[in-house]
Design a protein around this motif. Sequence first.
Motif, PDB file in Angstrom:
ATOM      1  N   ALA A 191      89.676   8.508  -5.103  1.00 14.81           N
ATOM      2  CA  ALA A 191      90.114   9.123  -3.960  1.00 14.81           C
ATOM      3  C   ALA A 191      90.388   8.100  -3.163  1.00 14.81           C
ATOM      4  O   ALA A 191      91.729   7.725  -2.503  1.00 14.81           O
ATOM      5  N   THR A 192      90.017   6.280  -3.598  1.00 12.14           N
ATOM      6  CA  THR A 192      91.331   4.868  -3.385  1.00 12.14           C
ATOM      7  C   THR A 192      92.333   5.022  -3.442  1.00 12.14           C
ATOM      8  O   THR A 192      93.352   5.603  -2.240  1.00 12.14           O
ATOM      9  N   ILE A 193      92.553   5.200  -4.502  1.00 10.10           N
ATOM     10  CA  ILE A 193      93.973   5.594  -5.115  1.00 10.10           C
ATOM     11  C   ILE A 193      95.011   6.673  -4.845  1.00 10.10           C
ATOM     12  O   ILE A 193      96.432   6.316  -3.657  1.00 10.10           O
ATOM     13  N   LEU A 194      93.975   8.012  -4.103  1.00  8.54           N
ATOM     14  CA  LEU A 194      95.216   9.172  -3.882  1.00  8.54           C
ATOM     15  C   LEU A 194      95.180   8.385  -2.052  1.00  8.54           C
ATOM     16  O   LEU A 194      96.419   9.002  -1.607  1.00  8.54           O
ATOM     17  N   TYR A 195      94.234   8.068  -1.595  1.00  6.64           N
ATOM     18  CA  TYR A 195      94.539   7.155  -0.297  1.00  6.64           C
ATOM     19  C   TYR A 195      95.365   6.563   0.048  1.00  6.64           C
ATOM     20  O   TYR A 195      95.956   6.366   1.249  1.00  6.64           O
ATOM     21  N   ALA A 196      95.158   5.170  -0.550  1.00  8.72           N
ATOM     22  CA  ALA A 196      96.278   4.339  -0.622  1.00  8.72           C
ATOM     23  C   ALA A 196      97.913   4.891  -1.082  1.00  8.72           C
ATOM     24  O   ALA A 196      98.397   4.515  -0.461  1.00  8.72           O
ATOM     25  N   ARG A 197      97.836   5.782  -2.018  1.00 13.94           N
ATOM     26  CA  ARG A 197      99.114   6.413  -1.934  1.00 13.94           C
ATOM     27  C   ARG A 197      99.824   7.132  -0.478  1.00 13.94           C
ATOM     28  O   ARG A 197     100.955   7.422  -0.503  1.00 13.94           O
ATOM     29  N   SER A 198      98.575   7.603  -0.033  1.00 15.85           N
ATOM     30  CA  SER A 198      99.080   8.989   1.032  1.00 15.85           C
ATOM     31  C   SER A 198      99.591   7.865   2.005  1.00 15.85           C
ATOM     32  O   SER A 198     100.198   7.461   2.948  1.00 15.85           O
ATOM     33  N   ALA A 199      98.012   6.721   2.262  1.00 15.09           N
ATOM     34  CA  ALA A 199      99.023   5.852   3.765  1.00 15.09           C
ATOM     35  C   ALA A 199     100.339   4.704   3.429  1.00 15.09           C
ATOM     36  O   ALA A 199     101.119   4.460   4.043  1.00 15.09           O
ATOM     37  N   ARG A 200     100.904   4.343   2.647  1.00 11.97           N
ATOM     38  CA  ARG A 200     101.892   4.257   2.153  1.00 11.97           C
ATOM     39  C   ARG A 200     102.930   4.790   2.172  1.00 11.97           C
ATOM     40  O   ARG A 200     104.319   4.506   2.430  1.00 11.97           O
ATOM     41  N   ALA A 201     102.947   6.426   1.973  1.00 11.80           N
ATOM     42  CA  ALA A 201     103.590   7.482   2.138  1.00 11.80           C
ATOM     43  C   ALA A 201     104.032   7.469   3.678  1.00 11.80           C
ATOM     44  O   ALA A 201     104.922   7.220   3.740  1.00 11.80           O
ATOM     45  N   LYS A 202     102.781   7.309   4.455  1.00 12.92           N
ATOM     46  CA  LYS A 202     103.627   7.549   6.090  1.00 12.92           C
ATOM     47  C   LYS A 202     103.941   5.991   6.227  1.00 12.92           C
ATOM     48  O   LYS A 202     104.207   6.451   7.608  1.00 12.92           O
ATOM     49  N   ARG A 203     103.693   5.199   5.772  1.00 10.71           N
ATOM     50  CA  ARG A 203     104.426   3.613   6.183  1.00 10.71           C
ATOM     51  C   ARG A 203     105.523   3.835   6.381  1.00 10.71           C
ATOM     52  O   ARG A 203     106.317   3.418   7.222  1.00 10.71           O
ATOM     53  N   MET A 204     105.937   4.592   5.045  1.00 11.17           N
ATOM     54  CA  MET A 204     107.809   4.391   4.921  1.00 11.17           C
ATOM     55  C   MET A 204     108.118   5.343   6.011  1.00 11.17           C
ATOM     56  O   MET A 204     108.941   5.591   6.245  1.00 11.17           O
ATOM     57  N   GLN A 205     107.394   6.580   6.694  1.00  9.90           N
ATOM     58  CA  GLN A 205     107.823   7.577   7.745  1.00  9.90           C
ATOM     59  C   GLN A 205     107.527   7.065   8.846  1.00  9.90           C
ATOM     60  O   GLN A 205     109.132   7.305   9.670  1.00  9.90           O
ATOM     61  N   ASP A 206     107.283   6.368   8.926  1.00 12.26           N
ATOM     62  CA  ASP A 206     106.401   5.719  10.692  1.00 12.26           C
ATOM     63  C   ASP A 206     106.509   4.453  10.851  1.00 12.26           C
ATOM     64  O   ASP A 206     106.521   4.006  12.100  1.00 12.26           O
ATOM     65  N   GLY A 207     106.644   3.238  10.010  1.00 14.38           N
ATOM     66  CA  GLY A 207     106.548   2.089  10.187  1.00 14.38           C
ATOM     67  C   GLY A 207     105.087   2.071  10.223  1.00 14.38           C
ATOM     68  O   GLY A 207     104.678   0.757  10.838  1.00 14.38           O
ATOM     69  N   GLN A 208     104.077   3.109  10.917  1.00 12.38           N
ATOM     70  CA  GLN A 208     102.944   2.037  11.257  1.00 12.38           C
ATOM     71  C   GLN A 208     101.673   1.852   9.768  1.00 12.38           C
ATOM     72  O   GLN A 208     101.560   3.003   8.896  1.00 12.38           O
ATOM     73  N   PRO A 209     101.282   0.690   9.884  1.00 10.64           N
ATOM     74  CA  PRO A 209     100.584   0.038   8.824  1.00 10.64           C
ATOM     75  C   PRO A 209      99.248   0.787   9.207  1.00 10.64           C
ATOM     76  O   PRO A 209      98.459   0.617  10.546  1.00 10.64           O
ATOM     77  N   ARG A 210      98.880   0.925   7.615  1.00 14.79           N
ATOM     78  CA  ARG A 210      97.536   1.637   7.759  1.00 14.79           C
ATOM     79  C   ARG A 210      96.391   0.924   6.897  1.00 14.79           C
ATOM     80  O   ARG A 210      96.812   0.611   5.369  1.00 14.79           O
ATOM     81  N   ARG A 211      95.295   0.394   7.060  1.00 15.75           N
ATOM     82  CA  ARG A 211      94.570  -0.119   6.651  1.00 15.75           C
ATOM     83  C   ARG A 211      94.055   0.741   5.647  1.00 15.75           C
ATOM     84  O   ARG A 211      93.065   1.322   5.776  1.00 15.75           O
ATOM     85  N   VAL A 212      93.734  -0.061   4.334  1.00 17.36           N
ATOM     86  CA  VAL A 212      92.821   0.765   3.080  1.00 17.36           C
ATOM     87  C   VAL A 212      91.575   0.537   2.971  1.00 17.36           C
ATOM     88  O   VAL A 212      90.991   0.961   2.415  1.00 17.36           O
ATOM     89  N   TRP A 213      91.280  -1.056   3.042  1.00 18.12           N
ATOM     90  CA  TRP A 213      89.939  -1.773   2.406  1.00 18.12           C
ATOM     91  C   TRP A 213      88.302  -0.604   3.140  1.00 18.12           C
ATOM     92  O   TRP A 213      87.596  -0.754   2.431  1.00 18.12           O
ATOM     93  N   PRO A 214      88.492  -0.342   4.234  1.00 18.59           N
ATOM     94  CA  PRO A 214      87.473  -0.148   5.330  1.00 18.59           C
ATOM     95  C   PRO A 214      87.929   1.753   4.033  1.00 18.59           C
ATOM     96  O   PRO A 214      86.203   1.930   4.003  1.00 18.59           O
ATOM     97  N   ALA A 215      88.017   2.407   4.116  1.00 25.76           N
ATOM     98  CA  ALA A 215      88.084   3.129   2.683  1.00 25.76           C
ATOM     99  C   ALA A 215      87.969   2.948   1.417  1.00 25.76           C
ATOM    100  O   ALA A 215      87.081   3.797   1.427  1.00 25.76           O
ATOM    101  N   ALA A 216      88.340   2.411   1.228  1.00 28.36           N
ATOM    102  CA  ALA A 216      87.806   1.647  -0.157  1.00 28.36           C
ATOM    103  C   ALA A 216      86.736   0.867  -0.397  1.00 28.36           C
ATOM    104  O   ALA A 216      85.800   1.393  -0.667  1.00 28.36           O
TER     105      ALA A 216
END
Length: 400
Positions: free
Chosen positions: A203-228
Amino acid sequence: MSDTAADPRLLRAPPRQGIRLSWADERFRAIIWQVLIVGAVVGIVWWLVRNTQHNLEVRRIATGFGFLQREAGLPIAESLVTYTPASTYARALLVGVLNTLKVAVVGIVLATVLGTLVGIARLSKNWLLSRIAATYIEVVRDLPLLLQLLFWYTIMQTLPAPRQALNPVTGVFLSNRGLRLPWIQWQDAHSFALLGFVFGVVATILYARSARAKRMQDGQPRRVWPAALGLMVVLPVVIWAALGAPWQGDIPALRGFNFTGGSNMSPEYFALLAGLVTYTAAFIAEIVRAGIQAVPQGQWEASEALGLSRGRIMRMVVLPQALRVIVPPMTSQYLNLAKNSSLAVAIGYQDIVSIANTTLNQTGQAIEGIAIIMGVYLCISLSISLFMNWYNARIALVER
């Protein structure tokens, strides 16, 4: 543009000619050669099968795998599943397969870690560290693996008895009975907690990929470590506590002439694992060194210009690029380690080769026993190849 160039009829591909039944036709020759080769292979296989069947009938040797359901009466020193001499040959062979996988999987992980560290040390600017790594690589690669396995097994046999066991760390004992380590009393709750951890990793790997894809769209960084943290730590701990798993560990202790408690690595398993890991790691180290040196020097210079430390350059810039060079030859070393584990019979470790050999000696089913060994190693090798090919495709550069 001329009318001739614009005429679409002239842009069509020429009509495909049919196959001529003449030796001058290249496609006709190719088909004939393929038919002859396939026919030769089928003929050889048919002759071998018929010859084998005839010899078995003459010698009145029964064939088939019915012997797998008979009582084995075979003692096995260590197994990952419940086994007694009253179990069937099928159960005994299953124990052999699991013992082989225990060596192959653990050996691949440890050899990768050790080989990577030695390969990086080989390129160190520290002269002493670099020379030690180079000496290790050259010495270990030039000695036969069987000799190294016998060397490690001899060392294990010359260690002191349990009463005088080496105790480098609290709860860890090394003696001629093997390596005794602290462990836990495994229960179903631990299994569910482990499954929860695996789910958290995925689930962490999938969330990290989703966060990276959204960052490429809107440029807003998203923290992955709380979910991890929640998925990989909190979730398994909650499952552990909810199912009432014990928290205390099982610490080894000397009772009489041997240790009780904890987890024990037998001398045979320890010697086999040490020999395979040190031997394979020497080859992996050279692969890692070559992969790192394949990265252009400009990558180092550009990273240093950005103020990155040498360790972060290696971890974040160089190694990810070097993986594209490292992974293909690394696959061969993983396959070699898995197949070299068959040398376990030389030091008494009961893997699939050892147990199958004993089985065919007791039952006389030599062909079936050899077929089982070949099938097991074929499945292991194909699984390693499929996974490494998938991973290699994942990290390969994709042209746009």
